[in-house]
Design a protein around this motif. Structure first.
Motif, mmCIF file in Angstrom:
data_model
loop_
_atom_site.group_PDB
_atom_site.id
_atom_site.type_symbol
_atom_site.label_atom_id
_atom_site.label_comp_id
_atom_site.label_asym_id
_atom_site.label_seq_id
_atom_site.Cartn_x
_atom_site.Cartn_y
_atom_site.Cartn_z
ATOM 1 N N SER A 48 5.963 12.560 7.217
ATOM 2 C CA SER A 48 6.051 11.041 5.868
ATOM 3 C C SER A 48 4.859 11.143 5.252
ATOM 4 O O SER A 48 4.604 10.131 4.571
ATOM 5 C CB SER A 48 6.190 9.934 6.901
ATOM 6 O OG SER A 48 4.995 9.679 7.606
ATOM 7 N N SER B 259 5.351 10.169 1.629
ATOM 8 C CA SER B 259 6.509 8.806 1.460
ATOM 9 C C SER B 259 5.971 7.546 2.132
ATOM 10 O O SER B 259 6.280 6.668 1.615
ATOM 11 C CB SER B 259 7.849 9.260 2.010
ATOM 12 O OG SER B 259 7.932 9.642 3.378
ATOM 13 N N LYS B 260 5.145 7.643 3.168
ATOM 14 C CA LYS B 260 4.884 6.494 4.102
ATOM 15 C C LYS B 260 4.055 5.600 3.098
ATOM 16 O O LYS B 260 4.273 4.443 3.181
ATOM 17 C CB LYS B 260 3.967 6.897 5.169
ATOM 18 C CG LYS B 260 3.691 5.751 6.207
ATOM 19 C CD LYS B 260 3.163 6.529 7.466
ATOM 20 C CE LYS B 260 2.922 5.356 8.562
ATOM 21 N NZ LYS B 260 1.314 4.769 8.035
ATOM 22 N N GLU B 261 3.060 6.002 2.415
ATOM 23 C CA GLU B 261 2.147 5.183 1.642
ATOM 24 C C GLU B 261 1.662 5.845 0.260
ATOM 25 O O GLU B 261 0.482 6.255 -0.002
ATOM 26 C CB GLU B 261 0.807 5.048 2.500
ATOM 27 C CG GLU B 261 0.959 4.181 3.877
ATOM 28 C CD GLU B 261 -0.402 3.911 4.667
ATOM 29 O OE1 GLU B 261 -0.670 2.825 4.594
ATOM 30 O OE2 GLU B 261 -0.890 5.137 5.243
ATOM 31 N N GLU C 46 -6.322 -1.913 4.135
ATOM 32 C CA GLU C 46 -5.110 -2.522 4.723
ATOM 33 C C GLU C 46 -5.456 -3.814 5.288
ATOM 34 O O GLU C 46 -6.461 -4.048 6.138
ATOM 35 C CB GLU C 46 -4.718 -1.571 5.895
ATOM 36 C CG GLU C 46 -3.405 -2.028 6.469
ATOM 37 C CD GLU C 46 -2.913 -1.168 7.646
ATOM 38 O OE1 GLU C 46 -2.313 -0.091 7.318
ATOM 39 O OE2 GLU C 46 -3.280 -1.404 8.826
ATOM 40 N N HIS D 91 5.785 0.761 -3.400
ATOM 41 C CA HIS D 91 4.838 0.451 -2.538
ATOM 42 C C HIS D 91 5.003 0.599 -1.003
ATOM 43 O O HIS D 91 6.334 0.063 -0.706
ATOM 44 C CB HIS D 91 4.222 -0.897 -2.972
ATOM 45 C CG HIS D 91 2.841 -1.141 -2.490
ATOM 46 N ND1 HIS D 91 2.676 -1.577 -1.227
ATOM 47 C CD2 HIS D 91 1.480 -1.138 -3.118
ATOM 48 C CE1 HIS D 91 1.293 -1.817 -1.136
ATOM 49 N NE2 HIS D 91 0.593 -1.635 -2.108
ATOM 50 N N SER D 92 4.026 0.732 -0.238
ATOM 51 C CA SER D 92 4.602 0.735 1.305
ATOM 52 C C SER D 92 4.894 -0.505 1.790
ATOM 53 O O SER D 92 5.624 -0.618 2.795
ATOM 54 C CB SER D 92 3.361 1.302 2.241
ATOM 55 O OG SER D 92 2.311 0.586 2.109
ATOM 56 N N SER D 93 4.686 -1.753 1.038
ATOM 57 C CA SER D 93 4.891 -3.032 1.516
ATOM 58 C C SER D 93 6.288 -3.174 1.432
ATOM 59 O O SER D 93 6.976 -4.041 2.053
ATOM 60 C CB SER D 93 4.344 -4.134 0.638
ATOM 61 O OG SER D 93 4.713 -3.746 -0.872
ATOM 62 N N ARG E 131 8.723 -0.983 2.503
ATOM 63 C CA ARG E 131 9.144 -0.329 3.649
ATOM 64 C C ARG E 131 8.813 -1.555 4.690
ATOM 65 O O ARG E 131 9.605 -1.777 5.779
ATOM 66 C CB ARG E 131 8.566 0.855 3.943
ATOM 67 C CG ARG E 131 8.765 1.237 5.538
ATOM 68 C CD ARG E 131 8.020 2.875 5.724
ATOM 69 N NE ARG E 131 6.676 2.912 5.146
ATOM 70 C CZ ARG E 131 5.503 2.311 6.082
ATOM 71 N NH1 ARG E 131 5.839 1.721 7.400
ATOM 72 N NH2 ARG E 131 4.351 2.476 5.768
ATOM 73 N N ARG E 132 7.475 -2.077 4.693
ATOM 74 C CA ARG E 132 7.229 -2.911 5.757
ATOM 75 C C ARG E 132 7.852 -4.190 5.937
ATOM 76 O O ARG E 132 8.254 -4.675 7.048
ATOM 77 C CB ARG E 132 5.518 -3.315 5.629
ATOM 78 C CG ARG E 132 4.714 -2.125 6.086
ATOM 79 C CD ARG E 132 3.254 -2.330 5.565
ATOM 80 N NE ARG E 132 2.612 -1.028 6.206
ATOM 81 C CZ ARG E 132 1.294 -0.819 5.792
ATOM 82 N NH1 ARG E 132 0.735 -1.509 4.694
ATOM 83 N NH2 ARG E 132 0.450 -0.091 6.521
ATOM 84 N N ASN F 35 -1.390 -3.020 2.215
ATOM 85 C CA ASN F 35 -2.386 -2.034 1.372
ATOM 86 C C ASN F 35 -2.705 -2.695 0.057
ATOM 87 O O ASN F 35 -1.846 -2.993 -0.612
ATOM 88 C CB ASN F 35 -1.990 -0.647 1.268
ATOM 89 C CG ASN F 35 -1.679 -0.087 2.565
ATOM 90 O OD1 ASN F 35 -2.307 -0.207 3.745
ATOM 91 N ND2 ASN F 35 -1.011 1.204 2.542
#
Length: 253
Positions: free
Chosen positions: A30, A33-35, A198, A230-232, A234-235, A245
């Motif tokens: 990942s 793609s994760k961040e 983060e 943005h990873s937010s 997904r979160r 982040n």
């Protein structure tokens, strides 16, 4: 348009990592793609820069930063021994002579302290210095406790153990405020450019971080903080919307 680094780019650079558990495998698979906002931030480092990766885990972002551009020196800080061991192995695997690993913790002041682990797998996160209190402020029962040398980053620069960083990444799951109190001299330097952090308990802490960094003419970097992927996002889907982040940079947008 959403930003995504082409996976083939690093395949051409022979970017590699060891893994021997499902978590390590996930981190490798990942990576892009994760961040994606973190990838984009690193991709835009200026040449001949110094990067400090605080909480580098098994070193994927540290190594990546030195492969994509010439003359990026990365000082990779990791206090959990199993992660540090894998970091060393990944540095060797990639022949990353621009990554300098440091087996220490960071805090507001230098000390000898305890490191508390709640997950003993290599590539795990969430371990804590000083007290077994997680990123949500809750006490946890540690699976292991070890002694660790702790510094503040200003001291490392003052002692010329590392050069002045131009970029800092902080991913430590709860000790962010004490760490930034130990980098005031660095942030005051005209050659410091940007910090990626983060922020846990984002809604409660963001105003504090914004006011703190504004004193050093570091402002929210909208190019990165408003990424479409943005990873937010997904979160939020994973019910972890309060961990974000965020980037503060010298130039106001």
């Amino acid at each position: 348009m959403a930003y995504q680094r082409d996976k083939n780019y690093l395949l051409k650079k022979n970017f590699k990592s060891y893994y021997n558990n499902s978590l390590e495998k996930y981190r490798c698979e990942s990576f892009f793609s994760k961040e994606p906002e973190l990838i984009y931030w690193i991709d835009n480092f200026k040449y001949n820069s110094n990067f400090v990766d605080i909480g580098s885990n098994i070193g994927l972002y540290s190594i990546y930063s030195t492969l994509i551009k010439k003359n990026i020196n990365c000082y990779s800080i990791e206090p959990f021994f199993k992660n540090y061991k894998r970091l060393l192995e990944n540095i060797s695997l990639n022949r990353s002579d621009k990554v300098y690993p440091l087996f220490i913790g960071l805090d507001e002041k230098p000390s000898i302290s305890n490191f508390f682990s709640h997950d003993l797998r290599s590539s795990s996160s969430g371990g804590q210095i000083n007290k077994p209190i997680d990123e949500k402020g809750k006490k946890f029962k540690p699976l292991d406790k070890s002694r660790i040398l702790v510094f503040n980053l200003d001291t490392l620069v003052e002692l010329k153990i590392i050069p002045l960083p131009n970029y800092i990444k902080i991913d430590v799951d709860g000790n962010e405020i004490k760490i930034i109190k130990g980098i005031k001299n660095i942030l005051s330097n005209k050659n410091f450019i940007s910090i990626f952090i983060e922020i846990n308990n984002f809604n409660n802490k963001f105003k504090y971080f914004k006011n703190f960094f504004n004193k050093f003419h570091l402002y929210p970097d909208d190019k990165i903080n408003n990424f479409l992927n943005h990873s937010s996002i997904r979160r939020k889907k994973n019910n972890n919307a309060n961990c974000v982040n965020f980037v503060f940079s010298k130039l106001k947008n």
